[in-house]
Design a protein around this motif. Structure first.
Motif, PDB file in Angstrom:
ATOM      1  N   UNK A 114      31.032  50.443 138.391  1.00 48.81           N
ATOM      2  CA  UNK A 114      31.154  49.987 137.125  1.00 48.81           C
ATOM      3  C   UNK A 114      29.551  50.261 136.481  1.00 48.81           C
ATOM      4  N   UNK A 115      29.010  50.803 135.447  1.00 51.50           N
ATOM      5  CA  UNK A 115      27.971  50.747 134.911  1.00 51.50           C
ATOM      6  C   UNK A 115      26.640  49.638 135.650  1.00 51.50           C
ATOM      7  N   UNK A 116      27.035  48.180 135.295  1.00 55.52           N
ATOM      8  CA  UNK A 116      26.050  47.557 135.751  1.00 55.52           C
ATOM      9  C   UNK A 116      26.082  48.325 137.391  1.00 55.52           C
ATOM     10  N   UNK A 117      26.814  48.247 138.500  1.00 54.79           N
ATOM     11  CA  UNK A 117      26.916  49.215 140.203  1.00 54.79           C
ATOM     12  C   UNK A 117      25.734  49.790 139.942  1.00 54.79           C
ATOM     13  N   UNK A 118      25.990  51.422 139.033  1.00 48.06           N
ATOM     14  CA  UNK A 118      25.465  52.201 139.279  1.00 48.06           C
ATOM     15  C   UNK A 118      23.673  51.951 138.731  1.00 48.06           C
ATOM     16  N   UNK A 119      23.781  50.976 137.371  1.00 43.54           N
ATOM     17  CA  UNK A 119      22.403  50.761 136.894  1.00 43.54           C
ATOM     18  C   UNK A 119      21.798  50.387 137.898  1.00 43.54           C
ATOM     19  N   UNK A 120      22.079  49.078 138.610  1.00 40.59           N
ATOM     20  CA  UNK A 120      21.669  48.301 140.424  1.00 40.59           C
ATOM     21  C   UNK A 120      21.556  49.489 141.193  1.00 40.59           C
ATOM     22  N   UNK A 121      21.755  49.974 141.271  1.00 39.47           N
ATOM     23  CA  UNK A 121      21.695  51.229 142.534  1.00 39.47           C
ATOM     24  C   UNK A 121      20.627  51.828 142.540  1.00 39.47           C
ATOM     25  N   UNK A 122      20.642  52.193 140.812  1.00 43.32           N
ATOM     26  CA  UNK A 122      19.897  53.248 140.607  1.00 43.32           C
ATOM     27  C   UNK A 122      18.031  52.497 140.165  1.00 43.32           C
ATOM     28  N   UNK A 123      18.937  51.311 139.933  1.00 45.65           N
ATOM     29  CA  UNK A 123      16.778  49.949 139.811  1.00 45.65           C
ATOM     30  C   UNK A 123      16.392  50.378 141.242  1.00 45.65           C
ATOM     31  N   UNK A 124      17.135  50.108 142.282  1.00 47.12           N
ATOM     32  CA  UNK A 124      17.266  50.133 143.840  1.00 47.12           C
ATOM     33  C   UNK A 124      16.397  51.494 144.129  1.00 47.12           C
ATOM     34  N   UNK A 125      16.669  52.169 143.896  1.00 52.17           N
ATOM     35  CA  UNK A 125      15.932  53.323 144.062  1.00 52.17           C
ATOM     36  C   UNK A 125      16.595  54.515 144.703  1.00 52.17           C
ATOM     37  N   UNK A 126      17.712  54.268 144.426  1.00 48.54           N
ATOM     38  CA  UNK A 126      18.710  55.357 144.797  1.00 48.54           C
ATOM     39  C   UNK A 126      19.720  56.017 143.830  1.00 48.54           C
TER      40      UNK A 126
END
Length: 99
Positions: free
Chosen positions: A35-47
C-alpha cells in the motif's frame, strides 16, 4: 408481507451488505499488496521503499492480484443477502398433513 415491501427490504439489505463489505475491504487495504502507506512508512524510516526481497525494493504501490475482482465479490455478496431477505420474508405455506 406485501411484495413491494419485501422487494424494497431486499434491495436495502443487499446494498447495505455490499457497502459494508466494501468498507471492510478498504479498511484492511485488501486492494493493495504493497500500500501507499507502507511505502511512506518505509521511506520515513530512511529506506528507499518496501523491501520485497533481498536487495529489492518497491517504490510504488502494488495492487493485489484479486483487486480487480473485489467489486464482483461485493455485488455477489449483496445479491445473496438480498435473495435471503426476499426468501425469508415470503409467505409461509401451511404444513402438509401427514397421513
Amino acid at each position: 408481507m406485501r411484495t413491494p415491501v419485501r422487494v424494497s427490504a431486499a434491495i436495502v439489505v443487499g446494498i447495505a451488505v455490499a457497502l459494508a463489505m466494501m468498507a471492510h475491504d478498504r479498511q484492511i487495504d485488501a486492494e493493495w499488496a504493497i500500500s501507499p502507506a507502507q511505502i511512506a512508512d518505509a521511506q520515513g524510516a530512511g529506506k528507499p521503499g518496501v523491501e520485497t526481497g533481498p536487495g529489492r525494493f518497491a517504490r510504488q504501490p502494488v495492487a493485489s492480484e484479486g483487486a480487480d475482482l473485489l467489486p464482483v465479490k461485493w455485488g455477489l455478496v449483496g445479491l445473496f443477502a438480498a435473495c435471503v431477505v426476499l426468501a425469508g420474508t415470503g409467505r409461509r405455506r401451511p404444513p402438509v398433513p401427514r397421513t
